[in-house]
Design an enzyme around this catalytic site. Structure first.
Site, mmCIF file in Angstrom:
data_model
loop_
_atom_site.group_PDB
_atom_site.id
_atom_site.type_symbol
_atom_site.label_atom_id
_atom_site.label_comp_id
_atom_site.label_asym_id
_atom_site.label_seq_id
_atom_site.Cartn_x
_atom_site.Cartn_y
_atom_site.Cartn_z
ATOM 1 N N ARG A 122 0.891 -1.175 0.000
ATOM 2 C CA ARG A 122 0.000 0.000 0.000
ATOM 3 C C ARG A 122 0.917 1.210 0.000
ATOM 4 O O ARG A 122 1.715 1.404 0.923
ATOM 5 C CB ARG A 122 -0.904 -0.018 1.232
ATOM 6 N N HIS B 76 -7.341 0.864 -6.448
ATOM 7 C CA HIS B 76 -7.558 -0.018 -5.288
ATOM 8 C C HIS B 76 -8.203 -1.317 -5.805
ATOM 9 O O HIS B 76 -9.363 -1.612 -5.512
ATOM 10 C CB HIS B 76 -8.449 0.692 -4.266
ATOM 11 N N GLN C 34 -10.029 -4.031 -3.518
ATOM 12 C CA GLN C 34 -11.338 -3.613 -3.027
ATOM 13 C C GLN C 34 -12.421 -3.840 -4.080
ATOM 14 O O GLN C 34 -13.515 -4.304 -3.771
ATOM 15 C CB GLN C 34 -11.296 -2.133 -2.633
ATOM 16 N N ASP D 3 -17.206 7.045 -1.410
ATOM 17 C CA ASP D 3 -15.972 6.889 -0.632
ATOM 18 C C ASP D 3 -15.714 8.224 0.066
ATOM 19 O O ASP D 3 -16.382 9.230 -0.229
ATOM 20 C CB ASP D 3 -14.829 6.522 -1.603
ATOM 21 N N CYS E 280 -16.249 1.401 0.541
ATOM 22 C CA CYS E 280 -15.087 0.553 0.854
ATOM 23 C C CYS E 280 -14.675 0.654 2.311
ATOM 24 O O CYS E 280 -13.987 -0.224 2.818
ATOM 25 C CB CYS E 280 -13.926 0.884 -0.074
ATOM 26 N N ARG F 125 -13.219 -8.938 1.320
ATOM 27 C CA ARG F 125 -11.793 -8.701 1.080
ATOM 28 C C ARG F 125 -11.002 -9.963 1.438
ATOM 29 O O ARG F 125 -10.080 -10.365 0.734
ATOM 30 C CB ARG F 125 -11.291 -7.525 1.941
HETATM 31 N N1 NVA Z 1 -9.977 6.465 -1.315
HETATM 32 C C1 NVA Z 1 -9.594 6.075 0.024
HETATM 33 C C2 NVA Z 1 -9.816 4.620 0.220
HETATM 34 C C3 NVA Z 1 -9.461 4.103 1.583
HETATM 35 C C4 NVA Z 1 -9.617 2.636 1.707
HETATM 36 C C5 NVA Z 1 -8.143 6.456 0.270
HETATM 37 O O1 NVA Z 1 -7.327 6.278 -0.639
HETATM 38 O O2 NVA Z 1 -7.828 6.924 1.358
HETATM 39 N N1 CP Z 2 -11.149 -0.395 2.381
HETATM 40 C C1 CP Z 2 -9.871 -0.434 2.823
HETATM 41 O O1 CP Z 2 -8.924 -0.646 2.068
HETATM 42 O O2 CP Z 2 -9.757 -0.252 4.177
HETATM 43 P P1 CP Z 2 -8.403 -0.030 4.986
HETATM 44 O O3 CP Z 2 -7.883 1.327 4.617
HETATM 45 O O4 CP Z 2 -8.845 -0.111 6.427
HETATM 46 O O5 CP Z 2 -7.428 -1.102 4.641
#
Ligand code: NVA
Ligand code: CP
Length: 313
Positions: free
Chosen positions: A112, A139, A142, A228, A268, A296
């Site tokens: 990540r 992502h 997800q 989101d 998500c 997930r």
């Molecule tokens: N769009 C959000 C998703 C978090 C799971 C982010 O990137 O923070």
């Molecule tokens: N939806 C998702 O990726 O959640 P986290 O940021 O908690 O991993």
């Protein structure tokens, strides 16, 4: 344990959804359903016995960490958890060197991070498959979970309509790839200044994507409404400006009533009730967010199996 390239074929990565064909996505989804069913019946499923997954987190996480970590143990393997601050990445070790080293020691890596180019650089120097656990641009894990959730509740997503309400972020661009690959229509609505970048929206056929300035119109005819956070990780400095810009893009009961009567709601997570979604929606009868989060686990187990072992059924 082997940290060599997979004996099942050339090294594959999952850096964005379209790294897989539609057929491969369908395979992973069907395999996820088998794995989920066994999990629910407490049947052991140790297809990745002795395999080791390294998880590199350069941003916070709850779901991604727990689902990959629990998933790998449930498959009979083990995990190593790394963060930027807790590793030499935080002291400017090049991502390429990190990739060379880690991938000589484990079988699989999940990252990540920030820019997509960063995960691409890692993958280019990795001996083992690399999975995108979220970047600024995409992502894909997800979206696999979201589509599995849709299929479980409503059957095939082919020919259906998904309404994306809110920011043109990593989730929305991954939904767009899914729409093109799996043959459904994506309606998108967000405030000016936060809309999809036309350089990133070339899809076939062009009718796959329809953009709306009015979020209620975007919800019309939708089989799924999804949103989101207004401010994704890495953009926190813009929080206040975004809060004002997105005020009319909160998914509420009125918006849901513009969609099909049996439309689902997904998010998500993590969610901010009263911002991008009202409690009446996320905690209401059309919401499937907890199934979505759980999936997930199942879909990523199928994904890790596929990357390391190829097709098993
Ligand atoms: N769009 C959000 C998703 C978090 C799971 C982010 O990137 O923070
Ligand atoms: N939806 C998702 O990726 O959640 P986290 O940021 O908690 O991993």
């Amino acid at each position: 344990m082997s940290a060599a390239p997979s004996p099942t074929g050339p090294l594959r990565h999952f850096l964005q959804l379209r790294d897989f064909s539609a057929d491969e996505i369908q395979y992973v989804l069907s395999r996820a359903r088998i794995i989920k069913d066994k999990f629910k019946r407490y049947q052991p499923h140790h297809t990745l016995h002795d395999r080791n997954l390294a998880m590199v987190f350069e941003k916070a996480s709850t779901r991604t960490r727990v689902s990959f970590e629990a998933g790998m143990y449930q498959l009979g393997g083990s995990v190593i958890y790394l963060t930027t601050e807790g590793s030499q990445l935080g002291r400017a070790e090049p991502i390429e060197d990190t990739a060379r080293v880690i991938s000589r020691m484990v079988d699989l890596v999940m990252i990540r991070t920030f820019e997509q180019t960063r995960i691409e650089r890692f993958a280019a120097h990795s001996r083992v498959p690399v999975i995108n656990g979220l970047t600024n641009e995409f992502h894909p894990c997800q979206i696999l979970a979201d589509i599995l959730t849709f299929v479980e509740h409503r059957g095939s997503i082919h020919g259906k309509t998904v309404a994306w309400i809110g920011d043109a972020n990593n989730m929305s661009y991954t939904w767009l790839q899914a729409a093109e690959l799996l043959g459904f229509t994506l309606h998108v609505s967000g405030p000016e200044g936060y809309r999809l970048d036309p350089r990133r929206t070339r899809v076939q056929p062009a009718t796959t994507l329809r953009e709306f300035s009015d979020p209620r119109q975007a919800c019309e005819g939708a089989d799924l409404v999804t949103t989101d956070v207004w401010t994704s990780m890495g953009y926190e400095d813009e929080n206040e400006v975004r809060r004002r810009a997105f005020a009319d893009w909160c998914v509420d009961a009125q918006m849901m009533s513009a969609a099909h009567e049996d439309a689902l709601f997904m998010h998500c997570l993590p969610a901010h009730r009263g911002e991008e979604v009202m409690g009446e929606v996320i905690d209401g009868p059309q919401s499937v967010v907890w199934d979505e989060a759980e999936n997930r686990l199942h879909v990523q187990k199928a994904l890790m199996e596929f990357l390391l072992l190829g097709r098993l059924s």
